[in-house]
Design a protein around this motif. Sequence first.
Motif, PDB file in Angstrom:
ATOM      1  N   THR A  30      -7.986  -2.448   6.427  1.00  0.00           N
ATOM      2  CA  THR A  30      -7.490  -2.525   5.061  1.00  0.00           C
ATOM      3  C   THR A  30      -7.579  -3.964   4.597  1.00  0.00           C
ATOM      4  O   THR A  30      -6.934  -4.835   5.160  1.00  0.00           O
ATOM      5  CB  THR A  30      -6.022  -2.060   4.975  1.00  0.00           C
ATOM      6  OG1 THR A  30      -5.944  -0.749   5.490  1.00  0.00           O
ATOM      7  CG2 THR A  30      -5.520  -2.095   3.548  1.00  0.00           C
ATOM      8  N   GLN A  33      -5.281  -7.139  -0.311  1.00  0.00           N
ATOM      9  CA  GLN A  33      -5.534  -7.044  -1.734  1.00  0.00           C
ATOM     10  C   GLN A  33      -4.476  -7.726  -2.578  1.00  0.00           C
ATOM     11  O   GLN A  33      -4.615  -7.794  -3.784  1.00  0.00           O
ATOM     12  CB  GLN A  33      -5.601  -5.568  -2.157  1.00  0.00           C
ATOM     13  CG  GLN A  33      -6.728  -4.818  -1.484  1.00  0.00           C
ATOM     14  CD  GLN A  33      -6.715  -3.356  -1.828  1.00  0.00           C
ATOM     15  OE1 GLN A  33      -5.921  -2.896  -2.641  1.00  0.00           O
ATOM     16  NE2 GLN A  33      -7.584  -2.593  -1.208  1.00  0.00           N
ATOM     17  N   SER A  34      -3.424  -8.267  -1.992  1.00  0.00           N
ATOM     18  CA  SER A  34      -2.343  -8.821  -2.789  1.00  0.00           C
ATOM     19  C   SER A  34      -2.806 -10.004  -3.621  1.00  0.00           C
ATOM     20  O   SER A  34      -2.357 -10.175  -4.742  1.00  0.00           O
ATOM     21  CB  SER A  34      -1.163  -9.220  -1.905  1.00  0.00           C
ATOM     22  OG  SER A  34      -1.551 -10.220  -1.001  1.00  0.00           O
ATOM     23  N   TYR A  42       0.696  -3.342  -9.769  1.00  0.00           N
ATOM     24  CA  TYR A  42       0.684  -2.668  -8.484  1.00  0.00           C
ATOM     25  C   TYR A  42       0.094  -3.597  -7.420  1.00  0.00           C
ATOM     26  O   TYR A  42      -0.603  -4.556  -7.730  1.00  0.00           O
ATOM     27  CB  TYR A  42      -0.111  -1.360  -8.528  1.00  0.00           C
ATOM     28  CG  TYR A  42      -1.602  -1.545  -8.673  1.00  0.00           C
ATOM     29  CD1 TYR A  42      -2.426  -1.513  -7.556  1.00  0.00           C
ATOM     30  CD2 TYR A  42      -2.179  -1.735  -9.912  1.00  0.00           C
ATOM     31  CE1 TYR A  42      -3.788  -1.675  -7.676  1.00  0.00           C
ATOM     32  CE2 TYR A  42      -3.541  -1.898 -10.051  1.00  0.00           C
ATOM     33  CZ  TYR A  42      -4.344  -1.864  -8.928  1.00  0.00           C
ATOM     34  OH  TYR A  42      -5.696  -2.037  -9.055  1.00  0.00           O
ATOM     35  N   THR A  44      -1.324  -3.212  -3.082  1.00  0.00           N
ATOM     36  CA  THR A  44      -1.526  -2.356  -1.914  1.00  0.00           C
ATOM     37  C   THR A  44      -1.574  -3.219  -0.665  1.00  0.00           C
ATOM     38  O   THR A  44      -2.370  -4.159  -0.596  1.00  0.00           O
ATOM     39  CB  THR A  44      -2.824  -1.534  -2.044  1.00  0.00           C
ATOM     40  OG1 THR A  44      -2.742  -0.722  -3.208  1.00  0.00           O
ATOM     41  CG2 THR A  44      -3.041  -0.655  -0.822  1.00  0.00           C
ATOM     42  N   GLU A  45      -0.728  -2.902   0.280  1.00  0.00           N
ATOM     43  CA  GLU A  45      -0.672  -3.571   1.588  1.00  0.00           C
ATOM     44  C   GLU A  45      -0.260  -2.540   2.627  1.00  0.00           C
ATOM     45  O   GLU A  45       0.571  -1.682   2.341  1.00  0.00           O
ATOM     46  CB  GLU A  45       0.354  -4.708   1.590  1.00  0.00           C
ATOM     47  CG  GLU A  45      -0.078  -5.950   0.860  1.00  0.00           C
ATOM     48  CD  GLU A  45      -1.143  -6.751   1.598  1.00  0.00           C
ATOM     49  OE1 GLU A  45      -1.269  -6.614   2.840  1.00  0.00           O
ATOM     50  OE2 GLU A  45      -1.855  -7.494   0.925  1.00  0.00           O
ATOM     51  N   ASP A  47      -1.561   0.040   3.785  1.00  0.00           N
ATOM     52  CA  ASP A  47      -1.796   1.421   3.323  1.00  0.00           C
ATOM     53  C   ASP A  47      -0.645   1.964   2.485  1.00  0.00           C
ATOM     54  O   ASP A  47      -0.449   3.174   2.391  1.00  0.00           O
ATOM     55  CB  ASP A  47      -2.076   2.365   4.493  1.00  0.00           C
ATOM     56  CG  ASP A  47      -3.387   2.047   5.193  1.00  0.00           C
ATOM     57  OD1 ASP A  47      -4.354   1.678   4.496  1.00  0.00           O
ATOM     58  OD2 ASP A  47      -3.447   2.167   6.434  1.00  0.00           O
ATOM     59  N   THR A  49       1.053   1.598  -1.440  1.00  0.00           N
ATOM     60  CA  THR A  49       0.844   1.062  -2.784  1.00  0.00           C
ATOM     61  C   THR A  49       2.172   1.039  -3.524  1.00  0.00           C
ATOM     62  O   THR A  49       2.855   2.061  -3.648  1.00  0.00           O
ATOM     63  CB  THR A  49      -0.180   1.905  -3.568  1.00  0.00           C
ATOM     64  OG1 THR A  49      -1.424   1.837  -2.872  1.00  0.00           O
ATOM     65  CG2 THR A  49      -0.370   1.372  -4.980  1.00  0.00           C
ATOM     66  N   THR A  51       3.971   0.355  -7.048  1.00  0.00           N
ATOM     67  CA  THR A  51       3.697   0.331  -8.485  1.00  0.00           C
ATOM     68  C   THR A  51       4.988   0.155  -9.270  1.00  0.00           C
ATOM     69  O   THR A  51       6.071   0.509  -8.805  1.00  0.00           O
ATOM     70  CB  THR A  51       3.006   1.625  -8.961  1.00  0.00           C
ATOM     71  OG1 THR A  51       3.847   2.743  -8.647  1.00  0.00           O
ATOM     72  CG2 THR A  51       1.652   1.806  -8.318  1.00  0.00           C
ATOM     73  N   GLU A  70      -0.504   5.889   1.487  1.00  0.00           N
ATOM     74  CA  GLU A  70      -1.878   6.349   1.313  1.00  0.00           C
ATOM     75  C   GLU A  70      -2.599   6.553   2.639  1.00  0.00           C
ATOM     76  O   GLU A  70      -3.806   6.770   2.657  1.00  0.00           O
ATOM     77  CB  GLU A  70      -2.631   5.365   0.428  1.00  0.00           C
ATOM     78  CG  GLU A  70      -2.041   5.300  -0.972  1.00  0.00           C
ATOM     79  CD  GLU A  70      -2.817   4.407  -1.908  1.00  0.00           C
ATOM     80  OE1 GLU A  70      -3.770   3.722  -1.464  1.00  0.00           O
ATOM     81  OE2 GLU A  70      -2.478   4.398  -3.092  1.00  0.00           O
ATOM     82  N   SER A 120       5.888   9.560  -1.373  1.00  0.00           N
ATOM     83  CA  SER A 120       6.295   8.260  -1.902  1.00  0.00           C
ATOM     84  C   SER A 120       7.810   8.125  -1.933  1.00  0.00           C
ATOM     85  O   SER A 120       8.542   9.113  -1.897  1.00  0.00           O
ATOM     86  CB  SER A 120       5.717   8.052  -3.300  1.00  0.00           C
ATOM     87  OG  SER A 120       6.154   9.059  -4.181  1.00  0.00           O
TER      88      SER A 120
END
Length: 168
Positions: A30, A33-34, A42, A44-45, A47, A49, A51, A70, A120
């Motif tokens: 993975t 993406q931060s 949002y 994602t870390e 896996d 997410t 929001t 995810e 979630s």
Amino acid sequence: MKKWIWTLSMSILAVSLAACGTGDDTTEGTPDQSEELEGDDYVTEHDLTFTLDVKEDENSLQFTMTLENESDEPKQVEFSSGQKFDITVKDEQGNTVYHFAEGKMFTQAIISETIEPGQSLTLEDTWDAGKDLSEKHLDIEAVLMVYAINNEEIDKGTFKVSKSVSGK
């Protein structure tokens, strides 16, 4: 001699503590993406997410924060206290007009939530401003106060998102 041993012990302790938390926090496969999504609503870390959704009313804002798993495996999310999130709202001048945690007390206990694959965790808050917000520009920052995921400590602020709302 005792002073020398004490100095050596303290030096070793300092180096050991400095090394804590320097590992790679991303899940294998993975990408981190931060940084790409900083300032977005949002992130994602691991896996997961996170929001932020904000609904505007004339005199209030309703915040809905969602942490979605995810991955194909359950995720155990641990919070270091009863405070699972924090929200700060600032006006156009940068003044804090709302801070979720202000004036509140939270339990000092580790709280664990398991999020199954595809499921979630949803957290909500409402700020009743007591005045008309329809002509205001506000910057909102929400932080999920996660301490660890699957028993691995993560950096504070890993799940931090921001969003701006402007009056009609």
